[in-house]
Design an enzyme around this catalytic site. Structure first.
Site, short mmCIF file in Angstrom:
data_model
loop_
_atom_site.label_atom_id
_atom_site.label_comp_id
_atom_site.label_asym_id
_atom_site.label_seq_id
_atom_site.Cartn_x
_atom_site.Cartn_y
_atom_site.Cartn_z
N GLU A 89 -0.15 -1.21 6.08
CA GLU A 89 0.81 -1.43 6.52
C GLU A 89 1.19 0.70 7.15
OE1 GLU A 89 4.92 0.59 7.16
OE2 GLU A 89 4.21 1.09 5.87
N ASP A 102 1.09 -0.66 0.31
CA ASP A 102 -0.13 -0.04 -0.04
C ASP A 102 0.74 1.19 0.37
OD1 ASP A 102 0.86 -0.76 2.69
OD2 ASP A 102 -0.83 0.63 3.45
#
Length: 355
Positions: free
Chosen positions: A127, A71
């Protein structure tokens, strides 16, 4: 999946990854693309797959985990990406799609390498958001092979340095309450902004505190990062909310860190902890860390931030930070990564796995 090992081929692969948008909680398209690349390689097996995570590697028990998050933070007008002057420019290039390109390239060339360490590749989402949404916790339960390794290399941007451990991260809200009144007659109320100015003194005056662990100097810091209050220019405000961020070293438990923050705040205001991500030890006594360091003649420094090494460490697996991205350009509008940096990272990991 091709087997890119030249700087130019790595840059092309990283650009492809950059151009598949994957902001936090929207990693599905990138995860599906990665799964397709893995499926095309007969020497790789898919151990676990879900919309926001994928675990793959060659047969056999793993010695080392190579981990990276898929991400990114939200776009800032930096999509699509581009190649320019030997760099990949675009959202997530440094943090950390350049690292994912290195991982894919390494996975593709495994059959031609004289491996003495068996790698397992872990790519996960979410994350860049709070630890409460961690994908890793689910993966550890669903794929226990991850925790059977002897070391996890988390490929966060470190500019090809070894960054050991990480700071813990407390996010908190501090509220100051007052009594609303007309600004022409402020003595009839209690000004919450004035209360905040006085109550934040301990936090504002707190100097960075150096903590030496395993010979590395971590700096504990606390900052006021947000402030909101007031409803109109002619109204004495009755509520102010401040955001606090406290980064603490690994000699403190999360509970001790919260106690330290409360001591800094003092009796003023009402403190509410929103999240608390633990710190991680340096793990420099792990023999595989020494082997990785020797593979690239890598300098070692402390990680002055939080990373998922803490989640691996909390489950008993030593972890270290190492990746080609430059942390100084991570999350910036002009985020970028050098092709030569990716090639250097790949060469180091190749030597590390082959011994």
């Amino acid at each position: 999946m091709s087997e890119p090992d030249s700087p130019g081929a790595l840059a092309e692969l990283a650009l492809t990854l950059v151009d598949i948008p994957s902001p936090s909680r929207e990693e599905q398209a990138l995860t599906a693309w990665l799964a397709g690349q893995v499926a095309a390689q007969p020497h790789l097996r898919l151990l676990h797959g879900q919309p926001d995570a994928i675990v793959f590697g060659p047969p056999g028990p793993p010695d080392v985990v190579l981990a990276g998050h898929s991400d990114t933070v939200p776009a800032q007008g930096n999509l699509p990406g581009r190649l320019e002057d030997g760099h990949v420019h675009g959202l997530g290039a440094s943090d950390m799609k350049g690292s994912l390109a290195v991982m894919l390239a390494l996975a593709g060339e495994l059959p031609s390498l004289p491996l003495t360490l068996n790698p397992l590749f872990v790519v996960f989402g979410r994350e860049e958001v709070g630890i409460a949404e961690s994908v890793l916790e689910v993966l550890f339960a669903a794929c226990p092979a991850i925790l059977e390794a002897r070391l996890a290399v988390v490929m966060e941007p470190t500019a090809n340095r070894l960054q050991a451990g990480c700071l813990g991260n407390v996010s908190a809200a501090l509220e100051f309450r007052g009594v609303a009144a007309h600004s022409a007659r402020p003595w009839l109320g209690v000004n919450a902004i004035h209360e905040a100015v006085r109550g934040l003194r301990g936090v504002v005056e707190a100097e960075p505190e150096e903590v030496t662990l395993d010979g590395l100097v971590f700096r504990e810091v606390v900052s006021v990062t947000e402030i909101a209050g007031g409803v109109a220019n002619n109204v004495v405000p009755d509520l102010v909310t401040c955001g606090l961020n406290y980064r603490y070293a690994g000699h403190r438990t999360p509970a001790q860190a919260e106690a330290r923050l409360r001591a800094l705040v003092g009796p003023a205001g009402e403190l509410r902890v929103r999240s608390n991500s633990p710190a991680a030890p340096a793990a420099l006594d792990n023999p595989l860390v020494a082997r990785l360091r020797a593979a690239g003649d890598l300098p070692v420094e402390p990680k002055q931030a939080w990373t998922p090494v803490a989640e691996f460490a909390a489950h008993g697996l030593d972890a270290i930070n190492f990746g080609p991205g430059d942390p100084l350009v991570a999350h910036r509008r002009d985020e970028r990564i050098g092709a030569e940096a990716m090639a250097a990272s790949l060469a180091t990991l190749r030597r590390f796995l082959c011994g």
